[in-house]
Design an enzyme around this catalytic site. Structure first.
Site, PDB file in Angstrom:
ATOM      1  CB  SER A 206       9.891 -10.691  -2.228  1.00 58.44           C
ATOM      2  OG  SER A 206       9.469  -9.393  -2.550  1.00 58.44           O
ATOM      3  CG  ASN A 207       4.896  -9.367  -3.960  1.00 59.80           C
ATOM      4  OD1 ASN A 207       5.110  -8.424  -4.715  1.00 59.80           O
ATOM      5  ND2 ASN A 207       4.532  -9.191  -2.692  1.00 59.80           N
ATOM      6  CB  ALA A 208       6.290 -10.490  -9.503  1.00 60.70           C
ATOM      7  CB  ALA A 273       2.114  -6.717  -3.825  1.00 55.33           C
TER       8      ALA A 273
END
Ligand code: PMT
Length: 397
Positions: A206-208, A273
């Site tokens: 995943s991402n932030a 995102a």
């Protein structure tokens, strides 16, 4: 603004003093301003301040000159009424038809555009009851100028500061010029947050991203009367009350929801995102740990925005570009490749963007124009971004 008749309602909050500066700016711009103050507003600022600025009487009671029926006359004479600051109390009264003083009776009698600019403590603003009232007001066509984040009177930080004078003036101008705001009644789709690409039942890539930017856009577009669908990836943040929200986890799910809901929208903003790749295989069971390295083959996820660009029709399509270098160059390439009308560039190299409270954005348009939205909280930037987009959508009509 020349000769525009503005009825300004001032209610009892610490931001009442800012209404004096707004009055002065309106008067200097040539507007004719009448002011109604509630009894609580008079505890923060005196009628003399407003009568000095407007050179007109200030109205504080239904009973001062009842034979002139002020609550009906004032809203008939004005082109627009703005309540700034608007307390939780006046929002509740207006949403529920309570008319027990001059301002609330005038608002109930108003057949002119109404703008409210809430200002209060963040706990009060975020309370489901206040949000439900705002939703009701928005559905009735009332323009809401969302408050900003920052230092509050309680010496804490949060959302609840009265919108900047610039935004209040923009709202008045927009309402006057377009009859009621360009986003009113428009279908708006927004993607937000990260996606999560599972490897096994407990591990994922995943991402932030937190979804804060997209949530702020959804809240602001709703406040402007748009019918918003928020397609939100996995995040602990809550979507705004009253916004139709589709919760998704993976890029493929976000793709499916966006194709179903964003196709044919008047405005689509992709702030999510999205993971560009996903593990080719997803184990049904937790992968067993071993001493060996693990090679994961990744396959491409669909590009949601690019697909929406291919089926754009009349949609005004806006993307985001999170860049660490050659920001504008890379963003412009995305704008062209994905057939966008505009792209918001954030520089994510300086601990800004993902998961932060503040962001810094530049909006680049397909026609070559640019708009610096500056640095600020995500709600503030969402408002500036929608102002800039609304201007272009209005011009394209
Ligand atoms: O969520 P926050 O914590 O508030 O943070 C906000 C943010 C930094 C995530 C946001 O401001 C932002 O920049 N979002 C886009 C981040 C990004 O991954 O951009 P990109 O350069 O990879 O993608 C370009 C555009 O294509 C984006 O509009 C993206 O939503 C879209 N995209 C990308 C890949 C893909 N498979 N599908 C897409 O739709």
């Amino acid at each position: 603004m020349k000769d525009t008749r503005v009825l300004l309602g001032v209610t009892g909050g610490i931001a009442a003093y800012k209404a004096a500066a707004l009055t002065s700016t309106l008067v200097q711009a040539g507007a004719i301003v009448d002011v109604i103050m509630t009894a609580e507003a008079e505890r923060f600022i005196t009628p003399l301040t407003f009568s000095s600025l407007t050179a007109r009487p200030v109205y504080t009671s239904l009973w001062d000159a009842p034979e002139r029926i002020p609550h009906i006359r004032l809203v008939r004479e004005a082109h627009v009424v703005i309540v700034a600051p608007a307390t939780a109390n006046i929002l509740g009264k207006l949403a529920n038809g309570v008319a027990d003083d001059l301002l609330s009776t005038a608002l109930l009698a108003a057949r002119i555009p109404i703008i409210v600019a809430p200002a209060m403590n963040s706990a009060m603003y975020e309370h489901p009851e206040t949000q439900a009232h705002l939703q009701t007001l928005s559905e009735r066509g009332i323009t809401i100028v969302a408050p900003e984040s920052g230092f509050l009177a309680e010496r804490e930080s949060g959302v609840g500061r009265l919108a900047s004078e610039e935004r209040l003036l923009d709202a008045i101008r927009l309402v006057i010029s377009s009859g009621n705001g360009v986003l009113r009644g428009k279908r708006v789709a927004i993607t937000a947050g990260p996606t999560r690409e599972p490897m096994d039942p407990i591990r994922h890539l995943s991402n932030a991203s937190t979804g804060a930017m997209g949530i702020a856009l959804a809240r602001e577009a709703t406040a402007r009367g748009a019918e918003v669908t928020l397609i939100l990836g996995p995040t602990a943040l809550l979507p705004p009350a009253g916004v139709r929200t589709i919760r998704v986890v993976t890029a493929q799910q976000m793709f499916d929801a966006a194709i179903a809901d964003a196709t044919g929208a008047d405005l689509t903003i992709a702030s999510a995102a999205v993971a560009d790749w996903r593990p080719a295989e997803q184990s049904a069971q937790k992968l067993k740990k071993s001493d060996a390295d693990l090679n994961v083959r990744m396959v491409r996820n669909p590009d949601i925005l690019k697909t929406l660009g291919e089926r754009k029709g009349g949609t005004f399509l806006v993307g985001f570009a999170a860049e660490t270098q050659a920001h504008e160059e890379n963003a412009l390439e995305k704008l062209r490749n994905k057939n966008l009308d505009a792209i918001a560039v954030n520089d994510v190299s300086e601990e800004r963007g993902f998961g932060t409270v503040e962001n810094k954005l530049t909006l680049l348009f397909a026609g070559g124009e640019r708009e610096e939205l500056g640095t600020g909280s995500k709600p503030l930037l969402a408002a500036r971004m929608l102002d800039a987009i609304a201007k272009r959508m209005e011009a394209a009509k």
